[in-house]
Design an enzyme around this catalytic site. Structure first.
Site: not given
Ligand code: ADP
Length: 215
Positions: A13, A88, A127, A160, A172
Site C-alpha cells: 500500500k 481499519r 523490510r 527498521r 498484525r
Molecule cells: P501495516 O499496514 O504494514 O501493518 P501501518 O504502518 O499501516 O502498517 O500500521 C502500523 C500499526 O499502526 C498498526 O499495526 C496499528 O497498530 C496502527 N494503526 C495504523 N493505522 C491504524 C488504524 N486505522 N486504526 C488502528 N490502528 C492503526
C-alpha cells in the site's frame, strides 16, 4: 480523487501510494506514519499508541478517527487523497463516511491489494528503510546497490520498524483478517471496491491500479 488502499500489512500500500501521489498530485494519508510520528514526538496520542502498535494490535478507533478527521480538514486534501491504513475497522469506515459527508464529500474508489500470507510475512520481516529519505529495502530481495548506502539519497543510516518482525507480523495479520477484512464486503456492497493482484512486480501492480482507476 478520493481513494482508499486496503490490504494486509506488506501488501504494498505504501509503495503504491507513493507512486499515486506523483501520478494524481494528491496527498497520501498513512495512519501508520502519523501514529509513528506521534510516538517519536512523544505526544499523548503517541504515548497511547506505542505499546499497542508494538503488539500488532489496533490503536483505538476514537484516537485514529480524531487524527484522520483533523488531517482531512487540511487544505491539501480538498482535491483528493489516498488513505493508506485507514479505515481499519467498520467503526472507522462509518466515521470516515460521516466526516466526509459533513464536508459534502464521498469516496470515489477502494482498491484492495491481495497478496499470499507467506509472501507477506517474508516481505515484512525483511523490510527496512533509509533513515534519511525513507526509501524501502529488503534483507534478501532488494538490497542497496552498494551495501550500506541508500540508492536514492546516499545516506548510510537505515531503520527498521519496531513491528516489522515475524512474530508481530503474525499478530498484525490476524488483526487484519479479524478487524479489517470485513471492510472488503462493506465497500463491495457500496459498489466501490476494485481488487488488484499484489503478487506481481511493483510496476505490474501500479499498472493494475491505473487500470482500476480507469487511467
Ligand atoms: P501495516 O499496514 O504494514 O501493518 P501501518 O504502518 O499501516 O502498517 O500500521 C502500523 C500499526 O499502526 C498498526 O499495526 C496499528 O497498530 C496502527 N494503526 C495504523 N493505522 C491504524 C488504524 N486505522 N486504526 C488502528 N490502528 C492503526
Amino acid at each position: 480523487m478520493k481513494l482508499i488502499l486496503i490490504g494486509p500489512p506488506g501488501a504494498g500500500k505504501g509503495t503504491q501510494a507513493e507512486r499515486l501521489i506523483q501520478a494524481l498530485g494528491i496527498p497520501q494519508l498513512s495512519t501508520g506514519d502519523m501514529l509513528r510520528a506521534a510516538v517519536t514526538a512523544g505526544t499523548p496520542v503517541g504515548k497511547a499508541a506505542d505499546a499497542v502498535m508494538k503488539a500488532g494490535k489496533l490503536v483505538s478507533d476514537d484516537i485514529v478517527n480524531a487524527v484522520v478527521d483533523e488531517r482531512l480538514a487540511a487544505p491539501d486534501c480538498a482535491k483528493g487523497f489516498i488513505l493508506d491504513g485507514y479505515p481499519r475497522t467498520l467503526v472507522q469506515a462509518d466515521a470516515l463516511k460521516a466526516a466526509m459527508a459533513a464536508r459534502g464529500e464521498s469516496l470515489d474508489l477502494v482498491i484492495e491489494i491481495t497478496v499470499d500470507d507467506a509472501v507477506l510475512v517474508d516481505r515484512v520481516s525483511g523490510r527496512y528503510s533509509c533513515g534519511s529519505c525513507g526509501a524501502v529495502y529488503h534483507d534478501t530481495t532488494h538490497r542497496p546497490k552498494v551495501d550500506g548506502t541508500c540508492d536514492r539519497c546516499g545516506s548510510s543510516t537505515f531503520k527498521r520498524r519496531a513491528d516489522d518482525n515475524a512474530e508481530t507480523m503474525r499478530s498484525r495479520l490476524m488483526t487484519y483478517y479479524r478487524e479489517t477484512s470485513p471492510l472488503i464486503g462493506y465497500y463491495h456492497a457500496l459498489g466501490l471496491l476494485r481488487r488488484v493482484d499484489g503478487m506481481g512486480t511493483m510496476d505490474e501492480v501500479s499498472a493494475a491500479i491505473s487500470k482500476a482507476l480507469g487511467r
